[in-house]
Design an enzyme around this catalytic site. Structure first.
Site, short mmCIF file in Angstrom:
data_model
loop_
_atom_site.label_atom_id
_atom_site.label_comp_id
_atom_site.label_asym_id
_atom_site.label_seq_id
_atom_site.Cartn_x
_atom_site.Cartn_y
_atom_site.Cartn_z
N GLY A 1 43.51 13.04 -21.29
CA GLY A 1 42.94 11.53 -21.47
C GLY A 1 41.39 11.63 -21.34
N ASP B 1 39.53 9.18 -20.47
CA ASP B 1 39.23 8.61 -19.16
C ASP B 1 38.92 9.56 -18.02
OD1 ASP B 1 41.83 9.11 -19.16
OD2 ASP B 1 42.65 7.54 -17.71
N ARG B 2 39.99 10.69 -18.05
CA ARG B 2 39.66 11.79 -17.21
C ARG B 2 38.47 12.50 -17.47
NH1 ARG B 2 44.92 15.29 -17.11
NH2 ARG B 2 44.05 16.33 -15.48
N ASP C 1 40.47 9.32 -9.36
CA ASP C 1 40.65 7.94 -9.99
C ASP C 1 42.14 7.39 -9.61
OD1 ASP C 1 40.57 5.58 -11.67
OD2 ASP C 1 39.95 6.98 -13.48
N THR D 1 45.92 2.67 -12.65
CA THR D 1 47.31 2.48 -13.31
C THR D 1 48.09 3.85 -12.96
OG1 THR D 1 46.47 1.06 -15.19
CG2 THR D 1 48.65 1.97 -15.25
N THR E 1 60.96 -5.17 4.68
CA THR E 1 61.09 -4.53 3.30
C THR E 1 59.79 -4.22 2.48
OG1 THR E 1 63.55 -4.36 3.30
CG2 THR E 1 62.31 -3.80 1.16
#
Length: 266
Positions: free
Chosen positions: A106, A108-109, A128, A131, A186
């Site tokens: 990607g 972004d990376r 990072d 998401t 929980t």
């Protein structure tokens, strides 16, 4: 791009769930902000504000083509005189790599890695937390060696809810230290679990990268949920806008190449 210049630059990093926009003047990040739902007026106003009155160049880096197309149209509408370019398409991402197949990584990376190496000027691990969670390694020569990808905090909570009958839907919230290390209900147990998953991933990858590299490299974290790593003592620097810094580096690299072409008569 018509000629070498260092314009006022508006950089936009488009992720899967949010976009981040920053304005650079003479290579310095003047301001940055996150953009929400671009159909909402406040997000459109934020974009208008970031663009200013007359940006020379708008550069967009993206892992979400549909969202970036929409942003490009808005940028053209709000700043009709600006040149709009896509990093990774109109401009290359100037980082070496040692990947088997670079077409799968990607932008972004790569942009975060480029921004991190530009900041560190040495071997570094780039984390990072968004998401998805990525933990990547850039060696001392600035070569992107690759890394690991895992689900992000909210994605894990969504999976727990979606793949079971009784675990509830939750929005991620960092567990309060005051409640202690044991999940007392929980939802608390789920929040503790996904937080520990990310922290454990980071620790495991850092140890593996250090063993492979023969030393502990500098560790740089970014992303909207990177704050969960603050108490781990694993992170050397928190840099909120590594992708924007990577976009700047890509633009500067293109300008340098254009200048070299002019100097050689190319």
């Amino acid at each position: 791009m018509d000629q070498p210049r260092l314009p006022s630059l508006v950089a936009i990093a488009v992720g899967n769930t949010r976009a981040r926009v920053g304005r650079f003047e003479r290579g310095d990040l003047i301001e940055a902000r996150s953009l929400g739902d671009l159909t909402a007026q406040d997000a459109r106003d934020d974009l208008k504000h970031a663009l200013g009155e007359d940006p020379a160049l708008v550069a967009i880096g993206s892992v979400a083509p549909t969202r970036s197309d929409h942003l490009a149209k808005l940028a053209q509408e709000f700043a009709p005189g600006a040149e709009i370019v896509r990093v990774g398409k109109d401009l290359p991402i100037p980082i070496l790599h040692a990947l088997d197949d670079a077409s799968t990584v990607g932008h972004d990376r790569l942009l975060a890695a480029l921004g991190a190496y530009r900041t560190a000027q040495q071997a570094c691990v780039v984390i990072d937390v968004g998401t998805a969670v990525t933990v990547d390694f850039v060696d001392g020569e600035g070569t992107f060696q690759g890394g690991a990808i895992a689900p992000g905090l909210q994605m894990m909570l969504n999976a727990l809810n979606g793949q079971t009958e009784q675990l509830p839907p939750l929005d991620y919230e960092r567990p309060s230290d005051a409640r202690g290390p044991f999940g007392k209900d929980t939802p608390h147990a789920m929040q503790l679990g996904v937080t520990s998953m990310v922290r454990g991933l980071v620790r495991d990858r850092l140890e593996s990268y250090a063993e492979a590299y023969g030393a502990f490299p500098q560790v740089i974290a970014t992303g909207g949920d990177a704050g969960i790593l603050e108490q781990t003592e694993l992170i050397d620097h928190f840099v909120p806008d590594l992708q924007l810094m990577g976009i700047l580096a890509a633009v500067e690299g293109a300008l340098e190449d254009a200048g070299d072409d002019e100097d050689t008569g190319g």
